[in-house]
Design a protein around this motif. Structure first.
Motif, PDB file in Angstrom:
ATOM      1  N   ILE A  98       0.872  -1.165   0.000  1.00  0.00           N
ATOM      2  CA  ILE A  98       0.000   0.000   0.000  1.00  0.00           C
ATOM      3  C   ILE A  98       0.917   1.225   0.000  1.00  0.00           C
ATOM      4  CG2 ILE A  98      -1.873   1.212   1.167  1.00  0.00           C
ATOM      5  CD1 ILE A  98      -2.614  -1.621   0.163  1.00  0.00           C
ATOM      6  N   SER A  99       0.955   1.907  -1.119  1.00  0.00           N
ATOM      7  CA  SER A  99       1.883   3.029  -1.303  1.00  0.00           C
ATOM      8  C   SER A  99       1.146   4.361  -1.164  1.00  0.00           C
ATOM      9  CB  SER A  99       2.519   2.931  -2.693  1.00  0.00           C
ATOM     10  OG  SER A  99       3.434   3.985  -2.898  1.00  0.00           O
ATOM     11  N   VAL A 100       1.747   5.252  -0.396  1.00  0.00           N
ATOM     12  CA  VAL A 100       1.172   6.575  -0.135  1.00  0.00           C
ATOM     13  C   VAL A 100       2.333   7.578  -0.149  1.00  0.00           C
ATOM     14  CG1 VAL A 100      -0.086   7.968   1.563  1.00  0.00           C
ATOM     15  CG2 VAL A 100      -0.662   5.554   1.278  1.00  0.00           C
ATOM     16  N   PRO A 101       2.141   8.756  -0.759  1.00  0.00           N
ATOM     17  CA  PRO A 101       3.210   9.765  -0.752  1.00  0.00           C
ATOM     18  C   PRO A 101       3.598  10.168   0.673  1.00  0.00           C
ATOM     19  CG  PRO A 101       1.488  10.376  -2.315  1.00  0.00           C
ATOM     20  CD  PRO A 101       0.966   9.196  -1.521  1.00  0.00           C
ATOM     21  N   ALA A 102       4.868  10.504   0.837  1.00  0.00           N
ATOM     22  CA  ALA A 102       5.409  10.826   2.168  1.00  0.00           C
ATOM     23  C   ALA A 102       4.661  11.961   2.853  1.00  0.00           C
ATOM     24  CB  ALA A 102       6.897  11.167   2.055  1.00  0.00           C
ATOM     25  N   ASP A 103       4.273  12.998   2.117  1.00  0.00           N
ATOM     26  CA  ASP A 103       3.581  14.113   2.761  1.00  0.00           C
ATOM     27  C   ASP A 103       2.212  13.693   3.303  1.00  0.00           C
ATOM     28  OD1 ASP A 103       2.740  13.870   0.045  1.00  0.00           O
ATOM     29  OD2 ASP A 103       2.033  15.939   0.031  1.00  0.00           O
ATOM     30  N   VAL A 104       1.536  12.800   2.589  1.00  0.00           N
ATOM     31  CA  VAL A 104       0.240  12.291   3.050  1.00  0.00           C
ATOM     32  C   VAL A 104       0.440  11.394   4.271  1.00  0.00           C
ATOM     33  CG1 VAL A 104      -1.784  10.902   2.418  1.00  0.00           C
ATOM     34  CG2 VAL A 104      -0.784  12.503   0.749  1.00  0.00           C
ATOM     35  N   LEU A 105       1.460  10.554   4.218  1.00  0.00           N
ATOM     36  CA  LEU A 105       1.769   9.692   5.370  1.00  0.00           C
ATOM     37  C   LEU A 105       2.038  10.532   6.617  1.00  0.00           C
ATOM     38  CD1 LEU A 105       4.164   7.149   3.646  1.00  0.00           C
ATOM     39  CD2 LEU A 105       1.941   6.600   4.662  1.00  0.00           C
ATOM     40  N   ARG A 106       2.843  11.554   6.440  1.00  0.00           N
ATOM     41  CA  ARG A 106       3.210  12.417   7.571  1.00  0.00           C
ATOM     42  C   ARG A 106       1.960  13.038   8.207  1.00  0.00           C
ATOM     43  NH1 ARG A 106       8.049  12.887   7.734  1.00  0.00           N
ATOM     44  NH2 ARG A 106       8.461  13.111   5.511  1.00  0.00           N
ATOM     45  N   ARG A 108      -1.153  11.857   7.979  1.00  0.00           N
ATOM     46  CA  ARG A 108      -1.935  10.780   8.601  1.00  0.00           C
ATOM     47  C   ARG A 108      -1.384  10.430   9.984  1.00  0.00           C
ATOM     48  NH1 ARG A 108      -3.023   6.091   4.041  1.00  0.00           N
ATOM     49  NH2 ARG A 108      -4.340   7.324   2.646  1.00  0.00           N
ATOM     50  N   LEU A 109      -0.072  10.323  10.075  1.00  0.00           N
ATOM     51  CA  LEU A 109       0.547   9.964  11.356  1.00  0.00           C
ATOM     52  C   LEU A 109       0.400  11.077  12.381  1.00  0.00           C
ATOM     53  CD1 LEU A 109       3.754   8.138  10.092  1.00  0.00           C
ATOM     54  CD2 LEU A 109       1.725   7.110  11.133  1.00  0.00           C
ATOM     55  N   THR A 110       0.494  12.311  11.938  1.00  0.00           N
ATOM     56  CA  THR A 110       0.322  13.456  12.836  1.00  0.00           C
ATOM     57  C   THR A 110      -1.104  13.497  13.381  1.00  0.00           C
ATOM     58  OG1 THR A 110       2.019  14.701  11.661  1.00  0.00           O
ATOM     59  CG2 THR A 110       0.479  15.971  13.001  1.00  0.00           C
ATOM     60  N   ASP A 111      -2.065  13.160  12.533  1.00  0.00           N
ATOM     61  CA  ASP A 111      -3.476  13.192  12.929  1.00  0.00           C
ATOM     62  C   ASP A 111      -3.901  11.966  13.734  1.00  0.00           C
ATOM     63  OD1 ASP A 111      -3.663  15.566  11.553  1.00  0.00           O
ATOM     64  OD2 ASP A 111      -4.671  14.695   9.797  1.00  0.00           O
ATOM     65  N   ARG A 112      -3.133  10.895  13.677  1.00  0.00           N
ATOM     66  CA  ARG A 112      -3.525   9.643  14.328  1.00  0.00           C
ATOM     67  C   ARG A 112      -3.354   9.751  15.837  1.00  0.00           C
ATOM     68  NH1 ARG A 112      -0.913   4.069  12.181  1.00  0.00           N
ATOM     69  NH2 ARG A 112       0.978   4.884  13.091  1.00  0.00           N
ATOM     70  N   THR A 113      -4.336   9.231  16.561  1.00  0.00           N
ATOM     71  CA  THR A 113      -4.263   9.223  18.026  1.00  0.00           C
ATOM     72  C   THR A 113      -4.347   7.784  18.527  1.00  0.00           C
ATOM     73  OG1 THR A 113      -6.656   9.476  18.236  1.00  0.00           O
ATOM     74  CG2 THR A 113      -5.343  11.503  18.234  1.00  0.00           C
ATOM     75  N   GLY A 114      -3.803   7.555  19.716  1.00  0.00           N
ATOM     76  CA  GLY A 114      -3.919   6.252  20.356  1.00  0.00           C
ATOM     77  C   GLY A 114      -3.046   5.157  19.769  1.00  0.00           C
ATOM     78  N   HIS A 115      -2.045   5.510  18.998  1.00  0.00           N
ATOM     79  CA  HIS A 115      -1.136   4.502  18.427  1.00  0.00           C
ATOM     80  C   HIS A 115       0.257   4.748  18.970  1.00  0.00           C
ATOM     81  CE1 HIS A 115       0.988   2.012  15.484  1.00  0.00           C
ATOM     82  NE2 HIS A 115      -0.188   1.470  15.203  1.00  0.00           N
ATOM     83  N   TRP A 116       0.971   3.669  19.236  1.00  0.00           N
ATOM     84  CA  TRP A 116       2.286   3.772  19.868  1.00  0.00           C
ATOM     85  C   TRP A 116       3.402   4.122  18.886  1.00  0.00           C
ATOM     86  CZ3 TRP A 116       5.115   0.028  17.533  1.00  0.00           C
ATOM     87  CH2 TRP A 116       4.410  -1.062  17.009  1.00  0.00           C
TER      88      TRP A 116
END
Length: 164
Positions: A98-106, A108-116
């Protein structure tokens, strides 16, 4: 029916896609992160990337699950070809990156909560990633809607391309 390993860096959606695919296909599912030992999780949560020495025992646990559950669906980063080579020894294995551009990944990870897994480790994962080669599997666009990703993945389970 081969085992499907849905792979990619953190934040690409591999867990969501793999779990949904397992439900859709009626296959067993493994969230590879669940097999990380506490020391690996603590290391990553503290912002330290894993080394190969950290990853090999974890990958062996995933491989063992695959042997016990042929035809299952696994969510696993599988960042290097060598890691995928080990997993491939479990039998008939198909990799779906599953490939996603780095800026989108960044984002997504910034917005994600509750993950280690912190967003700060994205660069190390991207640096480690060795993209799939045509003989290993297929790359899907992780920005597509989940339904489309599932359609494409399901199609792969019924139409396996021949590699010359």
């Amino acid at each position: 029916m081969g085992t499907i390993v849905v792979m990619g860096v953190s934040g690409c959606g591999k867990s969501t896609v793999a779990a949904s695919a397992a439900r859709t296909l009626g296959r067993p599912f493994l969230e590879g992160d669940d097999l990380h030992p506490p020391a690996n999780r603590a290391r990553m949560a503290a912002g330290s990337p894993l080394t190969d020495d950290d990853r090999w025992p974890w990958l062996h646990l995933i491989r063992a699950w695959m042997v016990e559950h042929p035809g299952g669906v696994v969510a696993c980063s599988a960042l290097r070809r060598g890691y995928r080579d080990l997993l491939r020894t479990a039998g008939d294995v198909r990799f779906v990156h599953i490939s996603v551009p780095a800026d989108v990944l960044r984002q997504r990870l910034t917005d994600r909560t509750g993950h280690w897994m912190p967003a700060s480790l994205l660069d190390s994962q991207l640096a480690t990633l060795e993209p799939l080669t045509p003989d290993e599997g297929v790359i899907l666009d992780g920005q597509l809607p989940l339904e489309e990703l599932l359609r494409q993945l399901t199609q792969l389970t019924t139409h396996r391309p021949t590699v010359a």
